[in-house]
Enzyme design. Sequence first.
Site, mmCIF file in Angstrom:
data_model
loop_
_atom_site.group_PDB
_atom_site.id
_atom_site.type_symbol
_atom_site.label_atom_id
_atom_site.label_comp_id
_atom_site.label_asym_id
_atom_site.label_seq_id
_atom_site.Cartn_x
_atom_site.Cartn_y
_atom_site.Cartn_z
ATOM 1 N N GLY A 79 44.391 33.513 44.817
ATOM 2 C CA GLY A 79 44.234 31.691 45.176
ATOM 3 C C GLY A 79 44.896 31.273 46.282
ATOM 4 N N GLY A 127 43.090 36.098 42.022
ATOM 5 C CA GLY A 127 42.180 36.049 41.949
ATOM 6 C C GLY A 127 40.738 36.372 42.495
#
Length: 372
Positions: A79, A127
């Site tokens: 992320g 992520g």
Amino acid sequence: MPSTSEPAMPAVAATEPQTLVERAGSIGRIRLNRPKALNSLTLAIVRDIEAALDRFEADPQVAAVLITGEGERGLCAGGDIRMIYEGGRIGSSEPTLFWREEYRMNARLGRFGKPFIAIMDGIVMGGGVGVSVYGSHRIVTERTRLAMPETGIGFFPDVGASWFLTRQDGELGTYAALTGAQLAAGDVIALGLADAFVPSDRMPALVAALSQLPPTSTHADISTTIGAFTKPPPPATVASHREAIDRLFAFDTIEAIVQALEREGTPFAEKTIADLKTKSPLSLKVTLRLLRLGRAAPSLDACLEREFAATAGVLQGHDFFEGVRAAVIDKDRNPQWRPARLAEATDADVAAFFQPAAEPLFANTTRKGERT
């Protein structure tokens, strides 16, 4: 969650989309397009992925969806760590909003109705694992380096890691979560997080073959097409220590795991102890607790809900901000954890991460793709 592999790079120019979405023959393509930032996820990308899933799931001409990362370095390194760091420091709601929508997207991928193909080439961390591991067809290459390195930045493996790292027999998932070890293709397959090994130079031909499939193609048709390009994966190196890992990481406290490693006294055990000593003691304890609860959880949603609630403890604490400072901001690689030692991380410290979220992730929401 972000990984420490994300460099401090300028954002992609505003005129260049962060996500490229298109239909190539019968394949709906999602291409993460922040190569200078290792395709790290932003809120805009998460929303683009959700919109693409809506579009392709409703399109009868789309047989399957394919996600890839632009550039040569990887699918996705995690992320947007700087946004979370900077937003968290000033009390912005943006980090929580990002996690809320990212985790819901992870859940959506977990129940997506059409074949979902992920090419996990290069770096796949945090992520990036969350946008690929729930696929029906997960492909690794000789360049794959997959990791959940969050304990090294004062966080915990998220995006459903307490689910997908606990679905296997044994403790390889526990080892991967606590140490943040980078796993090559053979180990990713051994851990059950990928299905096929395809050399990177075969990828263009594979993508072309997939796009030429009929729109009515099934999961089995996709598997057959991919199978024509696969080769045996390289030997699994971490999994070669599986007997020791299963035995040494079977305990429910970090202290007991470390004591078992110390008694073992092998080069592998000594290296593992050295790795664990670089991690946040509190993050290690929170992570192990999440994993043990995840092993008994009834669903991915339950794990994501618990992980989302735990993010509040991250934003209210010290170690995440210190970990990102040391790894990404100042880059001195010398985080000063609080508490500094395992013995000083109390049950009360851990319990602070396991309070119900003020606004739950899934309660009273209509989840896209869910059958009613």
